[in-house]
Design a protein around this motif. Structure first.
Motif, PDB file in Angstrom:
ATOM      1  N   LEU A  18      69.406  46.553  64.993  1.00 58.55           N
ATOM      2  CA  LEU A  18      69.306  45.124  65.309  1.00 58.55           C
ATOM      3  C   LEU A  18      69.936  44.248  64.235  1.00 58.55           C
ATOM      4  CD1 LEU A  18      65.632  45.019  66.638  1.00 58.55           C
ATOM      5  CD2 LEU A  18      67.751  45.115  67.965  1.00 58.55           C
ATOM      6  N   GLY A  19      70.229  44.836  63.078  1.00 52.42           N
ATOM      7  CA  GLY A  19      70.829  44.083  61.996  1.00 52.42           C
ATOM      8  C   GLY A  19      69.900  43.066  61.359  1.00 52.42           C
ATOM      9  N   ARG A  20      68.621  43.438  61.252  1.00 48.76           N
ATOM     10  CA  ARG A  20      67.655  42.510  60.648  1.00 48.76           C
ATOM     11  C   ARG A  20      66.521  43.295  59.988  1.00 48.76           C
ATOM     12  NH1 ARG A  20      65.509  40.668  66.464  1.00 48.76           N
ATOM     13  NH2 ARG A  20      63.840  42.173  66.677  1.00 48.76           N
ATOM     14  N   PRO A  21      65.718  42.610  59.176  1.00 43.36           N
ATOM     15  CA  PRO A  21      64.571  43.275  58.545  1.00 43.36           C
ATOM     16  C   PRO A  21      63.567  43.752  59.593  1.00 43.36           C
ATOM     17  CG  PRO A  21      65.034  41.175  57.476  1.00 43.36           C
ATOM     18  CD  PRO A  21      65.875  41.224  58.717  1.00 43.36           C
ATOM     19  N   ALA A  22      62.894  44.844  59.284  1.00 41.21           N
ATOM     20  CA  ALA A  22      61.859  45.383  60.170  1.00 41.21           C
ATOM     21  C   ALA A  22      60.509  44.848  59.695  1.00 41.21           C
ATOM     22  CB  ALA A  22      61.884  46.898  60.149  1.00 41.21           C
ATOM     23  N   GLU A  23      59.957  43.927  60.432  1.00 42.30           N
ATOM     24  CA  GLU A  23      58.685  43.296  60.067  1.00 42.30           C
ATOM     25  C   GLU A  23      57.506  44.073  60.629  1.00 42.30           C
ATOM     26  OE1 GLU A  23      56.441  38.953  60.430  1.00 42.30           O
ATOM     27  OE2 GLU A  23      58.356  39.254  61.430  1.00 42.30           O
ATOM     28  N   GLY A  24      56.427  44.153  59.857  1.00 38.19           N
ATOM     29  CA  GLY A  24      55.177  44.729  60.346  1.00 38.19           C
ATOM     30  C   GLY A  24      55.080  46.241  60.294  1.00 38.19           C
ATOM     31  N   VAL A  25      55.931  46.907  59.550  1.00 34.90           N
ATOM     32  CA  VAL A  25      55.857  48.367  59.441  1.00 34.90           C
ATOM     33  C   VAL A  25      54.814  48.725  58.371  1.00 34.90           C
ATOM     34  CG1 VAL A  25      57.114  50.492  58.884  1.00 34.90           C
ATOM     35  CG2 VAL A  25      58.288  48.626  60.087  1.00 34.90           C
ATOM     36  N   PRO A  26      53.742  49.432  58.751  1.00 32.27           N
ATOM     37  CA  PRO A  26      52.749  49.841  57.755  1.00 32.27           C
ATOM     38  C   PRO A  26      53.342  50.863  56.784  1.00 32.27           C
ATOM     39  CG  PRO A  26      51.824  49.915  59.963  1.00 32.27           C
ATOM     40  CD  PRO A  26      53.317  49.755  60.109  1.00 32.27           C
ATOM     41  N   VAL A  27      53.002  50.705  55.496  1.00 33.57           N
ATOM     42  CA  VAL A  27      53.509  51.592  54.442  1.00 33.57           C
ATOM     43  C   VAL A  27      52.334  52.036  53.576  1.00 33.57           C
ATOM     44  CG1 VAL A  27      55.080  51.789  52.473  1.00 33.57           C
ATOM     45  CG2 VAL A  27      55.704  50.343  54.401  1.00 33.57           C
ATOM     46  N   GLU A  28      52.337  53.323  53.257  1.00 33.11           N
ATOM     47  CA  GLU A  28      51.297  53.892  52.406  1.00 33.11           C
ATOM     48  C   GLU A  28      51.957  54.533  51.181  1.00 33.11           C
ATOM     49  OE1 GLU A  28      48.111  56.579  54.155  1.00 33.11           O
ATOM     50  OE2 GLU A  28      49.372  58.034  53.088  1.00 33.11           O
ATOM     51  N   LEU A  29      51.396  54.307  50.008  1.00 33.04           N
ATOM     52  CA  LEU A  29      51.849  54.958  48.780  1.00 33.04           C
ATOM     53  C   LEU A  29      50.785  55.963  48.372  1.00 33.04           C
ATOM     54  CD1 LEU A  29      53.800  55.198  46.336  1.00 33.04           C
ATOM     55  CD2 LEU A  29      52.408  53.421  45.235  1.00 33.04           C
ATOM     56  N   ALA A  30      51.202  57.227  48.175  1.00 31.47           N
ATOM     57  CA  ALA A  30      50.255  58.277  47.806  1.00 31.47           C
ATOM     58  C   ALA A  30      50.788  59.073  46.622  1.00 31.47           C
ATOM     59  CB  ALA A  30      49.991  59.199  48.993  1.00 31.47           C
ATOM     60  N   LEU A  31      49.874  59.612  45.860  1.00 30.51           N
ATOM     61  CA  LEU A  31      50.168  60.424  44.685  1.00 30.51           C
ATOM     62  C   LEU A  31      49.911  61.883  45.021  1.00 30.51           C
ATOM     63  CD1 LEU A  31      50.622  60.641  41.537  1.00 30.51           C
ATOM     64  CD2 LEU A  31      48.125  60.418  41.352  1.00 30.51           C
ATOM     65  N   HIS A  32      50.846  62.768  44.635  1.00 27.03           N
ATOM     66  CA  HIS A  32      50.638  64.203  44.854  1.00 27.03           C
ATOM     67  C   HIS A  32      49.727  64.742  43.758  1.00 27.03           C
ATOM     68  CE1 HIS A  32      51.560  68.531  44.991  1.00 27.03           C
ATOM     69  NE2 HIS A  32      51.580  68.280  46.285  1.00 27.03           N
ATOM     70  N   THR A  33      48.650  65.384  44.171  1.00 30.56           N
ATOM     71  CA  THR A  33      47.698  65.990  43.240  1.00 30.56           C
ATOM     72  C   THR A  33      47.527  67.458  43.612  1.00 30.56           C
ATOM     73  OG1 THR A  33      45.733  65.559  44.581  1.00 30.56           O
ATOM     74  CG2 THR A  33      46.457  63.787  43.101  1.00 30.56           C
ATOM     75  N   GLU A  34      46.817  68.191  42.790  1.00 26.12           N
ATOM     76  CA  GLU A  34      46.552  69.606  43.102  1.00 26.12           C
ATOM     77  C   GLU A  34      45.812  69.756  44.425  1.00 26.12           C
ATOM     78  OE1 GLU A  34      44.733  71.836  39.960  1.00 26.12           O
ATOM     79  OE2 GLU A  34      46.174  71.100  38.477  1.00 26.12           O
ATOM     80  N   GLY A  35      45.009  68.767  44.783  1.00 22.12           N
ATOM     81  CA  GLY A  35      44.231  68.829  46.011  1.00 22.12           C
ATOM     82  C   GLY A  35      44.927  68.242  47.229  1.00 22.12           C
ATOM     83  N   GLY A  36      46.151  67.782  47.074  1.00 25.83           N
ATOM     84  CA  GLY A  36      46.876  67.175  48.195  1.00 25.83           C
ATOM     85  C   GLY A  36      47.314  65.759  47.840  1.00 25.83           C
TER      86      GLY A  36
END
Length: 115
Positions: A18-36
């Motif tokens: 569409l040639g424009r910013p994508a508004e409303g996309v949920p984003v999650e930041l996660a850290l890799h640990t030994e447990g996942g």
């Protein structure tokens, strides 16, 4: 004992079909640990397709940006081809900030390390 340096993370989602910013996309930041994967923070892209309010991470960490693209790119069947995009990368110790843009379209995506 000296604390490890922290590195800021931001992202930008552009809809290349569409040639424009994508508004409303949920984003999650996660850290890799030994447990996942440990979720550090969540947000959603603003009207300019940007997310700038994710928490900083410790240098040397392996992190994941997870984009929930299902709602944004639901196809004619109601199911998107890529319901999510996962980007995993290592945070280098000398970096104070990473900007990781996602170029998105209904049947493909590209990602790069921005500035």
């Amino acid at each position: 004992m000296r604390a490890s340096p922290m590195t800021g993370i931001s992202t930008h989602v552009l809809d290349t079909s569409l040639g424009r910013p994508a508004e409303g996309v949920p984003v999650e930041l996660a850290l890799h640990t030994e447990g996942g994967w440990q979720v550090l923070g969540t947000s959603a892209t603003d009207s300019d397709g940007r997310v700038q309010d994710l928490p900083a991470v410790e240098a040397g960490s392996v992190v994941r940006l997870l984009f929930d693209t299902a709602a944004y790119h639901a196809g004619p069947s109601g199911q998107p081809f890529f319901p999510e995009v996962s980007i995993v990368f290592t945070v280098a110790p000398a970096q104070h900030h990473y900007h990781v843009p996602l170029l998105l379209n209904p049947f493909g995506y590209s990602v790069y390390r921005g500035s």
